[in-house]
Design an enzyme around this catalytic site. Structure first.
Site, PDB file in Angstrom:
ATOM      1  N   ASN A   5       0.818  -1.201   0.000  1.00 32.41           N
ATOM      2  CA  ASN A   5       0.000   0.000   0.000  1.00 32.41           C
ATOM      3  C   ASN A   5       0.859   1.263   0.000  1.00 32.41           C
ATOM      4  OD1 ASN A   5      -1.878   2.004   0.349  1.00 32.41           O
ATOM      5  ND2 ASN A   5      -2.996   0.978   1.976  1.00 32.41           N
ATOM      6  N   ASP A   6       1.470   1.580   1.135  1.00 35.91           N
ATOM      7  CA  ASP A   6       2.222   2.839   1.233  1.00 35.91           C
ATOM      8  C   ASP A   6       3.352   2.938   0.209  1.00 35.91           C
ATOM      9  OD1 ASP A   6       0.619   3.674   3.298  1.00 35.91           O
ATOM     10  OD2 ASP A   6       1.943   2.885   4.857  1.00 35.91           O
ATOM     11  N   VAL A   7       3.974   1.798  -0.122  1.00 36.74           N
ATOM     12  CA  VAL A   7       5.144   1.856  -1.010  1.00 36.74           C
ATOM     13  C   VAL A   7       4.779   2.143  -2.460  1.00 36.74           C
ATOM     14  CG1 VAL A   7       6.522   0.349   0.464  1.00 36.74           C
ATOM     15  CG2 VAL A   7       5.205  -0.638  -1.415  1.00 36.74           C
ATOM     16  N   ALA A  63       1.077   4.067   7.295  1.00 36.46           N
ATOM     17  CA  ALA A  63       1.067   5.518   7.370  1.00 36.46           C
ATOM     18  C   ALA A  63      -0.335   6.062   7.665  1.00 36.46           C
ATOM     19  CB  ALA A  63       1.594   6.120   6.075  1.00 36.46           C
TER      20      ALA A  63
END
Lengths: 102, 467
Positions: free
Chosen positions: B393-395, B434
Site C-alpha cells: 500500500n504505502d510503497v 502511514a
C-alpha cells in the site's frame, strides 16, 4: 585468574584494555560502509549472532558451579546456536537461487 | 597459556571483521556468516583454555551447553521466515539477560573473580555498566518481541513526561551506582539498578511503533555487543572487550544505514524519541474512494496477464501475511513458461524489515535475477503492460511524490501507475502503516481485486489455466 599474562611487558593492563576497546570501536565503525537493503535483514541477524559472544563468561560462571551461571550458559547457548543457524538458513536461500541461475 | 588465550581471541576478532565484510555482499554473505561462526568457536575454545584450572562444575557446563545447543538448533529450524524479526528480538533478549546475570554473578563472587590488578571501583563500575546495558537490551528486546508478535499493541505507548522520567531514572542509576561502588556488598543498590534499567528499556521501546521495530532491534543488538564489552572490563577479558566493541560499533552503523533506508531519524531512535507518523483520520477514506474504485474478477486479471508481455509484481507485507508466496511463484512459473518477462520490484522496506521480502521470495525459489531493486523496478515499470500489486500500500502511494502534507512525503516509491494497467490485490481499502488513503486505487488504469492474496492468486492461476 584473568586472561592477562603477567609477563611484565611494562604496559598497564587496564590501559591495554582501554586501548583495545577504542581501537575495536573504530574498526567497528569503519567495517560496514555500504550494504544493499536486500541484505539488511541477514546482516542484522548475523551481527546478532556475533553479539552473543558474552556466552564465554557464562561458561566460566557455570564452571564455578553457580546456578546463575547455569541459567546464563543455557540461554546464552540458545542465543549463539540459534543466531548462527537462522542466519545460515536465511543466507542459504540467497545462494541457492544465485547458483541455479548461472 | 594465558598468552595463547589472548592470541586466539585476536584471531576471533580478525575472523569477525572478515565475516562482517563478507556479509555486505550477497555473493559472499553466507561465507561471511560461516567465517564468523568459526571465530565464535575459536573464542569458546580460548575460554576453556584460559579458565581451565578453575572450571570444576563440568555437569553444569555440559547441561547448559548441550541443552542450549539443542533448543537453539530446534528453534532455528522450526521458525517461520515471516517471523524472523520476532525471533531475533527474543534471541537478543537472551543475550542481554546473559550479560546481566553474569554481571550479578561477578559481584556476588567478587573475592574470587576480581582481577588482582583492577581496583574495586573499576570492577564494580563495569559490573554496573553490563548489568545496566544488558538489562536494557533484555527488557527492550522482550517488548520488541511482544509488539511484533502482537501480544501487546503495536501502537506507540508514551507515558506522560516520558523524557523526564528517563532522565530521573538515569540520574538515579548514577547515584545508586556510586553507592554500590562505595559498598560493593550491599546488593540492594544492584537490584535497584536492575529495576531502573528495566524501566528504561520498557519506557523507550514501548514508545516506538511496530513499523519502526526493526530499527530498534538492530539498535538493541548493538547494545548487547556493548554490554559484552562491559563484561570484558569486569573480568579484564581482552577478547570480550575487542569483540564486544567491534560488534557494538558496527551494529550502530548498521542501525543508521537501516534507519536511512526506512526514512527514519537515527538520532531520534538512539535517544528513544521516534516520532510516529501522525495517524490521519480514516473516516474520510470512504468519501475519498466513493464511486471511483473499479473492482475486478480473477478471470479478468487472468485475461490481462495473458495478453501482457511484461509484468512487474510489487509484493508487500500483505503477501506474507496471507502466506501466498508459493502461489505467487506458481503464477510466475506459469507466465515465464510462455516467454513473458516477469519481475518482482521490491521496495527497500517491503516486509517487516529491509530485505525481508527478498528472503521470503528466495525461500520459495524465485530466481535471484527476477528480484529487482526499487530503481530497477521503476525503470521496468515504464514499459510494463501490467503492474501486479500484491498486499502493498504505502510503497506505491503517489502521495509520497505529490502531497507535502502527508507523513510519507519524500519517501521513494514504486511508481506502479507508470504501467499500462495496474492490478491491486488487497483485502479491503484499509490504509497501510502511514494511515493515509491511496490515490493509486482510483486511477483510471487501476483495477482492484478484493480478496485475501492467497485465494486471489489461486483463483487467477486457475482462471489462467483455462484460457
Amino acid at each position: 585468574m584473568p586472561l592477562i599474562a603477567s609477563s611484565g611487558a611494562g604496559l598497564d593492563p587496564i590501559l591495554t584494555a582501554v586501548v583495545l576497546f577504542v581501537l575495536a570501536l573504530i574498526i567497528g565503525f569503519e567495517v560496514i560502509t555500504k550494504v544493499p537493503p536486500m541484505l539488511h535483514t541477514p546482516l542484522v541477524v548475523a551481527s546478532h549472532a556475533m553479539a552473543s559472544i558474552m556466552v564465554v563468561e557464562a561458561i566460566r560462571a557455570a564452571g564455578h558451579g553457580s546456578l546463575l551461571g547455569l541459567i546464563a550458559l543455557f540461554i546464552g547457548t540458545v542465543n549463539v546456536v540459534g543466531g548462527y543457524l537462522i542466519a545460515d538458513r536465511m543466507l542459504a536461500m540467497f545462494k541457492k537461487d544465485k547458483k541455479k541461475e548461472k | 597459556m594465558h598468552d595463547i588465550t589472548v592470541a586466539l581471541y585476536l584471531i576471533t576478532v580478525l575472523l569477525f571483521i572478515a565475516g562482517l565484510k563478507l556479509l555486505t555482499s550477497p555473493r559472499t554473505a553466507r561465507m561471511g556468516n560461516l567465517v564468523s561462526a568459526v571465530g565464535m568457536t575459536i573464542a569458546i575454545i580460548a575460554t576453556f583454555l584460559g579458565y581451565w584450572s578453575e572450571l570444576t562444575s563440568w555437569t553444569y557446563i555440559l547441561i547448559g551447553g548441550i541443552l542450549g545447543s539443542a533448543v537453539g538448533a530446534f528453534l532455528a529450524y522450526r521458525v517461520d521466515m515471516r517471523d524472523i524479526p520476532q525471533f531475533v528480538a527474543i534471541l537478543n533478549s537472551f543475550g542481554g539477560a546473559v550479560s546481566a546475570l553474569v554481571g550479578a554473578w561477578a559481584i556476588f563472587n567478587m573475592d574470587k573473580v576480581k582481577p588482582a590488578f583492577a581496583s574495586t571501583s573499576l570492577f564494580v563500575g563495569s559490573v554496573i555498566a553490563d548489568a545496566f546495558i544488558g538489562t536494557i537490551a533484555f527488557i527492550g528486546s522482550v517488548i520488541a518481541f511482544a509488539k511484533l508478535q502482537k501480544l501487546i499493541t503495536e501502537r506507540p505507548v508514551v507515558l506522560p513526561m516520558k523524557n523526564l522520567l528517563n532522565v530521573i531514572a538515569l540520574v538515579l542509576v548514577l547515584v545508586f551506582g556510586y553507592l554500590l561502588i562505595q559498598n560493593p556488598h550491599n546488593y540492594l543498590y544492584l537490584y535497584l539498578i536492575f529495576a531502573l534499567a528495566a524501566f528504561l528499556g520498557f519506557n523507550v521501546t514501548m514508545a516506538v511503533g511496530g513499523a519502526d521495530m526493526p530499527v530498534v532491534i538492530s539498535l538493541l543488538i548493538s547494545y548487547a555487543g556493548l554490554s559484552a564489552a562491559a563484561l570484558g572490563f569486569t573480568f579484564m577479558n581482552y577478547g570480550l572487550i575487542m569483540v564486544g566493541s567491534l560488534v557494538g560499533a558496527s551494529g550502530l552503523i548498521l542501525t543508521r544505514i537501516m534507519a536511512k533506508a526506512m526514512n527514519r531519524d537515527f538520532w531520534g531512535i538512539l535517544l528513544g524519541n521516534i516520532t510516529p507518523p501522525e495517524m490521519a483520520a480514516t473516516s474520510s477514506d470512504a468519501a475519498f474512494y466513493e464511486g471511483k474504485v473499479k473492482s475486478t474478477s480473477p478471470d479478468e486479471v487472468a485475461m490481462m496477464l495473458k495478453y501482457a508481455d511484461r509484468i512487474v509484481v510489487i509484493p508487500g507485507y500483505g503477501l506474507a501475511v496471507a502466506q501466498a508466496q508459493r502461489e505467487l511463484k506458481e503464477l510466475y512459473d506459469l507466465l515465464t513458461r510462455e516467454g513473458k518477462e516477469v519481475y518482482f520490484a521490491i521496495h527497500d522496506v517491503a516486509g517487516r524489515m529491509p530485505g525481508h521480502m527478498n528472503v521470503l521470495l528466495a525461500e520459495v525459489e524465485v530466481p535471484y535475477e527476477a528480484l529487482k531493486t526499487m530503481d530497477e523496478g521503476n525503470q521496468l515499470l515504464e514499459g510494463a503492460d501490467v503492474a501486479l500489486v500484491v498486499g502493498a500500500n504505502d510503497v506505491v502511494n503517489p502521495l509520497a511524490k505529490e502531497d507535502p502534507s502527508t507523513p510519507i512525503y519524500g519517501m521513494p516509491i514504486l511508481e506502479a501507475d507508470k504501467a499500462r494497467s495496474v492490478v491491486v490485490i488487497k483485502r479491503s481499502l484499509s490504509p497501510g502503516f502511514a494511515g493515509i488513503p491511496n490515490p493509486l486505487f482510483i486511477r483510471d488504469n487501476t483495477v482492484m481485486l478484493f480478496d485475501d492474496a492467497k485465494k486471489a492468486l489461486r483463483a487467477i492461476i486457475d482462471a489462467y489455466k483455462e484460457l
